[in-house]
Design a protein around this motif. Structure first.
Motif, PDB file in Angstrom:
ATOM      1  N   LEU A 292       0.810  -1.259  -0.027  1.00 27.68           N
ATOM      2  CA  LEU A 292       0.037  -0.008   0.005  1.00 27.68           C
ATOM      3  C   LEU A 292       0.670   1.290  -0.036  1.00 27.68           C
ATOM      4  CD1 LEU A 292      -2.711  -1.201   2.427  1.00 27.68           C
ATOM      5  CD2 LEU A 292      -2.455  -1.655   0.087  1.00 27.68           C
ATOM      6  N   ASN A 293       2.141   1.118  -0.135  1.00 31.27           N
ATOM      7  CA  ASN A 293       2.997   2.206  -0.162  1.00 31.27           C
ATOM      8  C   ASN A 293       2.927   2.759  -1.637  1.00 31.27           C
ATOM      9  OD1 ASN A 293       5.182   3.943  -0.884  1.00 31.27           O
ATOM     10  ND2 ASN A 293       6.257   3.066   1.152  1.00 31.27           N
ATOM     11  N   PRO A 294       2.621   4.156  -1.849  1.00 30.27           N
ATOM     12  CA  PRO A 294       2.384   4.968  -2.989  1.00 30.27           C
ATOM     13  C   PRO A 294       3.807   4.575  -3.864  1.00 30.27           C
ATOM     14  CG  PRO A 294       1.716   6.239  -1.204  1.00 30.27           C
ATOM     15  CD  PRO A 294       2.502   5.179  -0.593  1.00 30.27           C
ATOM     16  N   PHE A 295       4.933   4.784  -3.289  1.00 30.45           N
ATOM     17  CA  PHE A 295       5.916   4.695  -4.251  1.00 30.45           C
ATOM     18  C   PHE A 295       6.495   3.471  -4.697  1.00 30.45           C
ATOM     19  CE2 PHE A 295       6.974   8.803  -1.878  1.00 30.45           C
ATOM     20  CZ  PHE A 295       6.647   9.622  -3.274  1.00 30.45           C
ATOM     21  N   GLY A 296       6.199   2.361  -3.689  1.00 29.92           N
ATOM     22  CA  GLY A 296       5.993   0.955  -3.938  1.00 29.92           C
ATOM     23  C   GLY A 296       5.014   0.621  -5.182  1.00 29.92           C
ATOM     24  N   ILE A 297       4.092   1.328  -5.319  1.00 28.91           N
ATOM     25  CA  ILE A 297       3.017   0.943  -6.330  1.00 28.91           C
ATOM     26  C   ILE A 297       3.647   1.130  -7.604  1.00 28.91           C
ATOM     27  CG2 ILE A 297       0.817   1.644  -7.334  1.00 28.91           C
ATOM     28  CD1 ILE A 297      -0.222   1.641  -4.498  1.00 28.91           C
ATOM     29  N   VAL A 298       4.295   2.380  -7.655  1.00 31.97           N
ATOM     30  CA  VAL A 298       5.211   2.464  -8.919  1.00 31.97           C
ATOM     31  C   VAL A 298       6.213   1.411  -9.286  1.00 31.97           C
ATOM     32  CG1 VAL A 298       6.784   4.161 -10.172  1.00 31.97           C
ATOM     33  CG2 VAL A 298       5.176   5.124  -8.383  1.00 31.97           C
ATOM     34  N   VAL A 299       6.809   0.802  -8.662  1.00 30.00           N
ATOM     35  CA  VAL A 299       7.928  -0.152  -8.663  1.00 30.00           C
ATOM     36  C   VAL A 299       7.056  -1.484  -9.093  1.00 30.00           C
ATOM     37  CG1 VAL A 299       9.507  -1.838  -7.803  1.00 30.00           C
ATOM     38  CG2 VAL A 299       9.387   0.806  -7.239  1.00 30.00           C
TER      39      VAL A 299
END
Lengths: 352, 504
Positions: A292-299
């Motif tokens: 659920l981490n926004p930047f993790g979602i990019v990856v």
């Protein structure tokens, strides 16, 4: 007597980050078995997928094209999941956004780019949010389970899509093809060079940063985090839980709707039958891989975009592209297993 | 107390990661004795009890029963050896009758006919009556009081013929009268040759019932004392490692003008019954008013109504001369009502978040903490650091999840959050529950400090000692009604106990 036994870790900590990596490795190993069963060399297949998805400029831009809807839908559901609102309706919200954006081109044709695109963005967001609201209202007013409504609304949206592309919006010059007429250049998002990579990527990245700022830096994001961490403590702080269920469904739907707009305006340039190959569902995995981490979602969105594109590229080896579906399923399976087994410790039995 | 000890711990070690929860503990329990195990939170009492009842397995060391080494690898093993444990949170099936709970796990005919069950029910009722812990065995457990449920648990152990009984904080849920009844039963069981080991925080009870007392600290067994040859003071000193600092002197002071006036307030609970029944209560400034009563007599609802969390059906509430129209959490906070709820980890703190986020819970919407909706992150960290230091909260890191802190530090953090806003009224519900002696003193001093500043405290507690120590007036709630009121000077323990049990 077993020499080892299992113990549940009482501290209930979140499983460490490397569990995600192990889950991915296990998923690839499992699918390798299926590839080997077809008589192909799994290493060659994976190498082909990798170069197909990331090795060439074409592959890379295609991967990013696929990552855009995953990013927006994944970001949307992640906001809802933060407070345990289980929105699995990103697919329907995506389609609702795509349809509303297309409606602008159908009913207000010939607008210049400076007004057409913003209008389409707004229409996409608003309609996705509305679709989310259809899930939120029964939930907060009558306590209806959001899993069921949001899932059912996916089918409603898909039926509505079929209706317009086979019916009123069908391109008269399209030889019975279920789709609207092609968008004009003014109604299409600008693309990068000769690729299909469109400005939707920028919109998605802005949304990611905005979501992070919202959650981490604002009062409302604080209430959201508090609600997610302990809803009873939030109630004691005077946070209105129901209004947050509505808010996250609006945001969640709005982001998915924006994804739908970007897809029709940036990639397909028309509304088509089956506009989404299940982006809304894949986005659920994307959100969980990223915790659920926004930047993790990019990856994770880029990773899954690569999986889809890589799946296409192995077709030249005589394998079906559904290999990537197989991989997605395996990844989800091992990820869930990892998050549960991560709480269990293996202990060696003491010598008796 | 002759012959071999019933239970013996020999160099018992239990290691959790790097922590030695039980550090070479030696202990022997004689047949037919009541043994009290004392210690602060985290001293290792529960670990030791859990090893005896098979919940944990020792890392090393040995348990002997009647001189022979035994292996207790599971609660089943413990049951076979005749060891029974009554947990603080009962292990009962709410929908089954008391008797059905007792025979649960009993080897019995495959068909439990109605007649078989009726016979068992009578048998169990007779057994309960004989040991002096009567309850209605044919009634579903959900309809029994907490005290009765505990009786069911104890009778369950006896029914199975257990010879060693482990009781974890048995009196924490009982009225004083019920506790006395329990002690009488324990003495009776002792005379029948049962071995009883119990933990408690209440020194008075230990002195009243135990034959021998063992004190633990930081996983180590410090001493085993004969009750006849020790004193409360000596035990307390052993537990905390130093003399208890006497609480701040409670200077007598005249109460100010009325701050809160509740007039015939009636509250309907979630279950539909009257949780508060025409309760009238006045609180003056600079006064600590204690609410005594056994849990479930309306205390929770009283706190929730004042914190703006619960609607009331009739009656009026006036706070600082402002008559309330309806419940509002924000309204209560704005008017200066602070609330330290019971079960701090359930409703007070968010365990997964760090100290900063938990301190912000009541003030994040103020202009000091947020600007145009954006939290002043850097400033808030500084502010949190200050509060953490001021209230002596020990935490590894400001962002470390608060669930990793000890109970005492969690409570200090909670108090820091509620008190720093300088509330007119603090509602403190069981503020020292589950805290060790040192942390309890810290909490008491905070409450007295508020009073000295002319602020008011509504202290809801089941601990009579605490109320007698702190409160200017003690109001007793029973079944949602005010049973009576006593001033600090005139307070009488026995009379309060009677009122708490519903006797006037």
């Amino acid at each position: 007597m077993n020499k080892y036994r299992l113990e549940l870790d009482p501290s209930g900590r979140e499983s460490p980050w490397w569990v995600t990596i192990v889950a991915l490795l296990l998923a690839f190993s499992l699918v390798a078995v299926f590839i080997l069963a077809t008589g192909k060399n799994a290493a060659t297949v994976y190498a082909k997928m990798l170069t197909g998805a990331f090795g060439t400029e074409f592959g890379l831009t295609e991967t990013l094209v696929k990552a855009i809807p995953l990013m927006l839908c994944g970001l949307g559901v992640s906001l809802a999941y933060r407070i345990q609102v289980w929105n699995i309706g990103a697919e329907g919200q995506f389609v609702a956004g795509a349809m509303a954006a297309t409606a602008i081109t159908v009913y207000l044709p010939g607008l210049p780019a400076w007004s057409a695109l913003p209008l389409m963005v707004l229409a996409g967001i608003a309609s996705g949010a509305l679709w989310g609201l259809f899930t939120a209202l029964p939930k907060v007013l009558f306590g209806v389970n959001e899993l069921i409504i949001s899932l059912m609304l996916n089918y409603v949206a898909l039926q509505a899509l079929d209706f317009v592309v086979y019916g009123p919006w069908r391109d008269p010059a399209g030889k019975n093809f279920p789709g609207t007429p092609a968008f004009t250049a003014a109604e299409s998002l600008p693309v990068w060079g000769n690729s299909r990579l469109h400005m939707g990527l920028l919109l998605a990245l802005v949304a990611v940063v905005a979501a992070w700022v919202f959650v981490q830096k604002t009062r409302w994001g604080y209430e959201l985090r508090l609600l997610g961490a302990n809803s009873e403590a939030a109630r004691h702080a005077g946070v209105n839980i129901k209004s947050y269920a509505v808010l996250v469904m609006l945001l969640s739907g709005g982001l998915a709707g924006l994804g739908g707009m970007a897809e029709v305006s940036g990639v397909a340039h028309r509304l088509l039958y089956g506009i989404s190959p299940g982006y809304g569902y894949t986005a659920i995995i994307v959100a969980w891989i990223a915790r659920l981490n926004p930047f993790g979602i990019v990856v994770s969105a880029v990773l899954f975009g690569g999986l889809i594109v890589g799946g296409y590229s192995v077709q030249t080896l005589g394998l079906p592209s559904s290999i990537s579906n197989l991989l997605q399923g395996a990844v989800l399976f091992f990820l869930i297993a990892g998050s549960i087994l991560g709480k269990v410790r293996v202990r060696r039995r003491e010598a008796a | 107390m002759d012959g071999l000890p019933a239970v013996e711990f020999h160099n018992l070690v239990k290691q959790f990661g790097t922590v030695l929860a039980s550090d070479h503990v030696n202990l022997s329990l004689a047949k037919g004795e009541i043994h009290a195990l004392l210690g602060e939170n985290g001293a290792g009492k529960s670990t030791v009890m859990c090893m005896l009842s098979g919940v944990y397995r020792p890392t090393s060391g040995e348990i002997r029963m009647n001189g022979t080494a035994v292996k207790i690898h599971s609660p089943k093993d413990a049951a076979k050896l005749g060891i029974g444990m009554v947990f603080q949170n009962f292990r009962l099936v709410q929908t089954l009758t008391a008797a059905e709970n007792v025979v649960l796990g009993d080897s019995s005919p495959f068909w439990r006919t109605r007649r078989w069950m009726e016979r068992k029910t009578r048998e169990i009722e007779a057994l309960a009556l004989r040991v002096g812990l009567p309850f209605a065995a044919g009634r579903p457990v959900a309809r029994l009081s907490v005290g009765e449920q505990q009786r069911v648990e104890i009778v369950k152990c006896l029914y199975r013929g257990n010879s060693v009984l482990i009781l974890d904080e048995p009196t924490s849920v009982l009225t004083p009268a019920e506790a006395d009844q329990l002690f009488a039963t324990l003495r009776k069981l002792k005379s029948e040759g049962k071995t009883i080991i119990l933990t408690t925080h209440k020194l008075k009870e230990v002195m009243a019932v135990a034959d021998r007392i063992s004190v633990m600290r930081k996983g180590q067994m410090l001493a085993t004392l004969d009750r006849a040859q020790t004193s409360e003071r000596e035990i307390a000193r052993l537990m905390v490692g130093q003399d208890r600092s006497p609480p701040k002197t409670r200077v007598p002071r005249e109460p100010g003008e009325p701050l809160l006036i509740m007039d015939k307030v009636t509250v309907v609970s979630d279950r539909g019954r009257h949780a508060l029944d025409e309760v009238s209560l006045t609180l003056n400034t600079g006064e600590i008013v204690g609410i005594a009563g056994v849990a479930g007599n309306g205390q929770k609802e009283l706190a929730e109504v004042l914190a703006g969390l619960h609607v009331w059906k009739s009656g009026t509430i006036t706070f600082r001369e402002f008559r309330w129209k309806g419940p509002s959490v924000r309204g209560s906070i704005k008017q200066g009502i602070a609330h330290v709820p019971e079960d701090r980890m359930i409703s007070g703190l968010a365990g997964g978040l760090g100290s900063v986020d938990n301190l912000l819970v009541k003030s994040y919407h103020s202009d000091e903490r947020a600007n145009l909706g954006f939290l002043r992150t850097a400033l808030n960290r500084l502010w949190s650091q200050g509060l953490v230091e001021q209230f002596d909260v020990r935490t590894a890191h400001l962002d470390a999840p608060v669930k990793q802190m000890s109970g005492g530090n969690q409570q200090k953090l909670l108090f820091a959050r509620e008190i720093h806003q300088r509330p007119h009224l603090l509602i403190a519900v069981h503020p020292s529950q589950g805290l060790d002696v040192g942390a309890t003193d810290a909490v008491h001093n905070l409450l007295l400090g508020l009073r000295a500043e002319g602020r008011s405290v509504l202290l809801i507690s089941e601990d009579l000692d605490e109320l007698l120590l702190l409160a200017d007036r003690i109001v007793v709630l029973f079944a949602g009604r005010v049973m009576g009121e006593m001033t600090h000077e005139r307070a009488d323990r026995e009379q309060l106990g009677m009122m708490m049990a519903g006797v006037t």
